[in-house]
Design an enzyme around this catalytic site. Sequence first.
Site, PDB file in Angstrom:
ATOM      1  N   LYS A  57     -22.477  11.499 -11.116  1.00 40.73           N
ATOM      2  CA  LYS A  57     -21.756  11.588 -12.388  1.00 40.73           C
ATOM      3  C   LYS A  57     -22.735  11.662 -13.553  1.00 40.73           C
ATOM      4  O   LYS A  57     -22.622  12.510 -14.438  1.00 40.73           O
ATOM      5  CB  LYS A  57     -20.844  10.371 -12.545  1.00 40.73           C
ATOM      6  CG  LYS A  57     -19.914  10.483 -13.726  1.00 40.73           C
ATOM      7  CD  LYS A  57     -19.048   9.245 -13.851  1.00 40.73           C
ATOM      8  CE  LYS A  57     -18.004   9.207 -12.760  1.00 40.73           C
ATOM      9  NZ  LYS A  57     -17.357   7.911 -12.629  1.00 40.73           N
ATOM     10  N   GLY A 136     -13.313   6.381  -6.657  1.00 43.23           N
ATOM     11  CA  GLY A 136     -12.556   5.147  -6.833  1.00 43.23           C
ATOM     12  C   GLY A 136     -13.071   3.961  -6.049  1.00 43.23           C
ATOM     13  O   GLY A 136     -12.468   2.901  -6.066  1.00 43.23           O
ATOM     14  N   ARG A 371     -17.869  17.463 -10.784  1.00 37.49           N
ATOM     15  CA  ARG A 371     -18.556  17.276  -9.495  1.00 37.49           C
ATOM     16  C   ARG A 371     -18.018  18.319  -8.523  1.00 37.49           C
ATOM     17  O   ARG A 371     -16.931  18.861  -8.734  1.00 37.49           O
ATOM     18  CB  ARG A 371     -18.323  15.871  -8.949  1.00 37.49           C
ATOM     19  CG  ARG A 371     -16.879  15.582  -8.688  1.00 37.49           C
ATOM     20  CD  ARG A 371     -16.625  14.161  -8.277  1.00 37.49           C
ATOM     21  NE  ARG A 371     -15.185  13.918  -8.286  1.00 37.49           N
ATOM     22  CZ  ARG A 371     -14.626  12.733  -8.151  1.00 37.49           C
ATOM     23  NH1 ARG A 371     -15.355  11.668  -8.039  1.00 37.49           N
ATOM     24  NH2 ARG A 371     -13.320  12.601  -8.151  1.00 37.49           N
ATOM     25  N   HIS A 494      -5.836   8.816  -5.021  1.00 42.73           N
ATOM     26  CA  HIS A 494      -6.856   8.413  -4.063  1.00 42.73           C
ATOM     27  C   HIS A 494      -6.468   8.754  -2.645  1.00 42.73           C
ATOM     28  O   HIS A 494      -7.280   9.212  -1.856  1.00 42.73           O
ATOM     29  CB  HIS A 494      -7.107   6.905  -4.166  1.00 42.73           C
ATOM     30  CG  HIS A 494      -7.960   6.572  -5.333  1.00 42.73           C
ATOM     31  ND1 HIS A 494      -7.547   5.756  -6.337  1.00 42.73           N
ATOM     32  CD2 HIS A 494      -9.183   7.007  -5.656  1.00 42.73           C
ATOM     33  CE1 HIS A 494      -8.484   5.685  -7.240  1.00 42.73           C
ATOM     34  NE2 HIS A 494      -9.497   6.446  -6.858  1.00 42.73           N
ATOM     35  N   SER A 818     -27.773  29.127  34.892  1.00 42.23           N
ATOM     36  CA  SER A 818     -26.887  28.506  33.904  1.00 42.23           C
ATOM     37  C   SER A 818     -27.008  26.990  34.075  1.00 42.23           C
ATOM     38  O   SER A 818     -26.859  26.477  35.190  1.00 42.23           O
ATOM     39  CB  SER A 818     -25.444  28.955  34.141  1.00 42.23           C
ATOM     40  OG  SER A 818     -24.607  28.299  33.222  1.00 42.23           O
ATOM     41  N   CYS A 886     -23.514  25.890  30.646  1.00 38.25           N
ATOM     42  CA  CYS A 886     -22.056  25.849  30.751  1.00 38.25           C
ATOM     43  C   CYS A 886     -21.512  24.434  30.889  1.00 38.25           C
ATOM     44  O   CYS A 886     -20.329  24.243  31.110  1.00 38.25           O
ATOM     45  CB  CYS A 886     -21.550  26.746  31.877  1.00 38.25           C
ATOM     46  SG  CYS A 886     -22.159  26.222  33.489  1.00 38.25           S
TER      47      CYS A 886
HETATM   48  C1  PEP Z   1     -21.887  20.960  34.982  1.00 41.35           C
HETATM   49  O1  PEP Z   1     -22.180  20.199  35.879  1.00 41.35           O
HETATM   50  O2  PEP Z   1     -22.396  20.912  33.854  1.00 41.35           O
HETATM   51  C2  PEP Z   1     -20.893  22.012  35.232  1.00 41.35           C
HETATM   52  C3  PEP Z   1     -20.624  22.922  34.310  1.00 41.35           C
HETATM   53  O3  PEP Z   1     -20.200  21.960  36.376  1.00 41.35           O
HETATM   54  P1  PEP Z   1     -18.999  20.940  36.672  1.00 41.35           P
HETATM   55  O4  PEP Z   1     -18.677  20.244  35.424  1.00 41.35           O
HETATM   56  O5  PEP Z   1     -17.899  21.771  37.203  1.00 41.35           O
HETATM   57  O6  PEP Z   1     -19.617  20.060  37.705  1.00 41.35           O
END
Ligand code: PEP
Length: 935
Positions: A57, A136, A371, A494, A818, A886
Site C-alpha cells: 500500500k 482486512g 494494488r 471480505h 518411459s 508416465c
Molecule cells: C508407474 O509405476 O509409475 C506406472 C506408471 O505404472 P503403474 O502405476 O501402473 O504401476
Amino acid sequence: MKTQGRRNLPARRSAGRRPPAPGRRRRSLYVYRFDQLGLVKRAAPTWDEVKGLLGGKGANLAEMTRLGLPVPPGFTITTEACNAFLAAGGAFPPGMWDQVEEAMRRLEAATGKRFGDPGNPLLVACRSGAKFSMPGMMDTVLNIGLDDRVVEGLALLTGDERFAQDAHRRLIQMFSTVVLGVDDQPFEAALAERRRRRGVENDADLPAEDLRALAVEFKQIAARASGRPFPADPMEQLRLAVMAVFRSWNGKRACDYRRAAGISDGLGTAVNVVAMVFGNMGEGSGTGVATTRNVTTGEPELHGDFLLNAQGEDVVSGTRGTLPIEKLAELMPAADRELRRIAGLLERHYRDVQDVEFTIERAKLWMLQTRDAKRTARAAVRIAVDLAGERRISRAEAVRRITPEQVDDFLHPQLDPEARRAARAGGALLAKGLNVSPGAAIGQIAFDADTAERWAKQEKRQVIMVRPETKPDDVHGLLAAEGVVTSRGGRTSHAALVARQFGKPAVVGALSLDVDVANRRLVVDGRTLAEGDWISIDGMTGEIFQGRLATVVPDLQDPHLRTLLSWADGFRTLGVRANADYPEDARRARELGAEGIGLCRTEHMFFQTERLPVVQRMILAAGPEERAACLAQLLPFQREDFAGLFRAMDGQSVTIRLIDPPLHEFLPDHDQLQREVTELQRKQERGEGGAALEAALAERGRVLEAVEAMREQNPMLGLRGVRLGIHMPELVAMQVRAIFEAACACIREGVDVRPKVMVPLSVDGNELKVERALLEEQAQKVMEEQGTQVPYELGTMIEVPRAALVADRIAEYAQFFSFGTNDLTQTTFGISRDDAETGFLLEYLQKGILAENPFATLDQAGVGKLMEMAVALGRGRRPGLEVGICGEHGGDPRSIAFCHRLKLDYVSCSPFRIPVARLAAAHAALAERDSRARR
Ligand code: PEP
Ligand code: MG
C-alpha cells in the site's frame, strides 16, 4: 478563521535531514513521506524491495504520488520498524518516533492544518500495509486526532455538525476495538438502540445529537472495558494506533491468512499515516472500491461498489447495501469521469488489473489505494489473454502470469445441469446472491468459523460456512469449508475477496436469507434449515440449493483458456501425452491437448464385468487348451479396445503397456473365499443343500486352491510385469495379436496408426531380449497374416532402481523408455505405494523428515538421480532414445519442471491434468529462457 489551538507536537529539533557527519553512522530511516520515493529507492533499489520496505500500500501510494494522482499527503513507517518493534517486545526502535513527529510537522505544512488544533484540525488515518496484500487481516484506524474540542472545531469549520460527530463516534468505536481490544458488540448494541429509538434503518440517518450522545456513551463503554479513560491527546492516539497496527501483524487472523497464503512471517507490516479525506461529508461525498476489470469474469469494464456519505469501512464490511459503480456516472459525473481516467492510467502503468479504493470529498476525488487485483482463475486467464491482445504484456508474460492451480480451477466441479434443473423445478432453490467465486460446493451448514473448522478438520465433514457477513476473523473457517454463503456484503466484501483468492466457491449478499446465528438456524422464504443441514451452492450463478446436488466436471471449452494454452504450447519443448485406457478417455485427452497416449494400462480392460469371469477362467485353467480357449474369447475384446484407441488418436502415438499386475489381483479375495468355503462346509455338515451345495463347494474349493497356489508374500515384488509375460507367454502373445490385428484393420480404414508396445518392470537387458523376441515373432506373424505392415516401436518402462542402473544394457533392446515413477519411488524408497500415504509417511511429513510426499512430487535427490543416470546411460547407448514419464508425477508442475531440465521428450498424465501439464511445461521452458538471458 484560524485559532491557536493546542499543539501536540514537540518543538522541532532539527530543520530537515542533515547529511551525516563524516565517520558517523547514518541514522536509520524508518519513515518516508509519500513524495520521497527517490529517497526510498536509495535504500531499496528494486520495486520488489520498495514493496518489502514500504509494504504494497505504501509503495503504491508513493508511486501514485509520483504519477501526480490525487493522493492525500502522508507518510509510511517501514516494515523494518515493525520488525524491530516486534523483536524488541513492543518498543519502537530508537529514533523512529522522532521521525514520525517530524513527518507529522511536514504533513501539517502540506495540508495547512494542524494536528489537535480545533481551529483547523488535521486528522489522520493509520493504515496497515504488508508487502503482499492481506485484505482486512490487519488493523486500520481512521479519524485519529479528534477529541471533544477538535470535534466542535471541525463542526464549525465544515458547517456540518452531524459529520463531525459521526467522525468522532467512529474514532472511538474503531480505536476501542482495534487498539484497546474492546469487544465491538456493546458499541453495535448502542447504535442499534439509537436506530430503534429513532425508527431508522441506517446509521447514516441518525441526527447529530444522537451521534454526540453516542460518543459520550462509547467513551464510557471503552473506559469501562479497558480500565482507562479514552485517550484524548491526538499524539497519544497516533502512538497507540501505530503500535496496534504493528501488533496486528501477529494477530490470529493475520497469522492464519499468512499460513494459508504461504506468506513469510518475517516480512512485517508497514503503517501508512495519511491525511484524512472524508466520504461522509454529506450527499456530495462518498467512498468506494473498484477493480479496473471484472475480477469474477475478467470482462474489461470498471467494476465495483460505492456508498454515498460514508467512510471506507462501510463499503467493505458489507453492513450497508452498496450501489454499483455504474450509478456514479448519474450521481457524480465529474468524479466518475476522473475515476475512469485514473483507473485506465493505473492499469496501463502497472500493466495489470488494479483494485482501487477512493473517496470523494465534496465532489473532489481522492485515491486511497491501488494494488494488483485478486481475481478468480477464469478472470485471471481472460485478463492475461486480453492484456496480451491489447499489447500491454507479451504472450510469454501472459502465460507466466497464470499458475497451474488456476488452470486446474477450470476443472473444478460444477453443479450437474440436470440436477440443477430438477432442483429448481422441485423448489429446492433457496436463494440467489452475488456470484463472486466460481465452482460448486456441497456441504453441511456451519454458522461460525470455529464450527466450520472443527467439523471439516476433526470430523472430516464437508462444510459450507453460512454467515450474515464474514469478518477477517472468520478466515480459518472459510479456508476449512468447501464454500461460503453470506446474506450481506458485496463483490468486494471480505468473504468475496478471500474466497476468490483461495478458489473457494462463494455466494454473498443473498439478502433473502435470514441467518440467525444465535438460534443456529437459517430462515428463507418460510423454510427453516438447521445447522448441519446440507446445501449446494454455485459460485458461478450465485444459486443456493437445499440438499446435495450432483456435480459434474466441466468441458474445457473456455475460449480464453484455449488461447492461453495454445500460447503455452508455443513455448514448451516437453511433449504432453495422456494416460488413457479407453477410447472415451483418449478422445477427452485429445480435446484437452494430449499429443498421444503415453500409457494405456491394458489390464484395466480386463476388469470389465463381462470379461472378468473369462480372465479368471484363463488364470485358473487346468491346462493349455482351456487357457487358449479363454484367451481366444478375450482377443476380440482387446482388439476392439485397441482399435478404438487408434481411431481416437489418429496420427498420434499410442503406447500400449502389456499386462503388469500380479494375476491374483483378478481373482477373488483369498480370505473372503476361505470364509465362503467354511460356510458351505458347515452347511454340508448340517446336511443342508444337497447336490447344488456339493457342486458349489467343489467349485469354490477349486478356486481357493488355485488362489492359494498363486499367493505371494510380496505380490508387488513378485510375478508381475515382464516376469509374468515370460512366465505366461500365451497371455502377452494374445495382447500383441490384438494390438496388431487392430492396427492392421485401422490402417485399412485409413487411420494413421502409431503403436508403441511397452514392457513393464524390466530389470535387465537379457530379460527384455527374451521378451522382445517373443513379441516380435508374434507381431511379424500377424502382419504377414494380414498382409499389412505396421510402423511400430518396442520399448520399456524404467521403474525399478536396477533398470536405471543398467539402462545402457536395456537400451540395446528398447527403442524408448518411459519412467514409471510410481513404482520407481516405491522401490527406491522401499515404501509401499499402497500403504505409505495413509500411514507413517504422513508422520514423516509432519515431522519434517521428508519435505514432500515423494509419491506426489518427484524426489529429485534420490529418484531423480536414478532418472538422470538412466537418461544418460540410455542415450549413451542409443543416441536420440525417446524418454518420457508416465507415473503420477507426470501431472505435477514441479516434477514437470524437473523433467524439462532432464531433457525428457514428454510427460504423460491423466486427461484432466493435461492442461496443467501444458502450462507447467511452458513455465519450465520460459524459466530456462529467463535464466539464460540473465547469464
Ligand atoms: C508407474 O509405476 O509409475 C506406472 C506408471 O505404472 P503403474 O502405476 O501402473 O504401476
Ligand atoms: Mg508401475
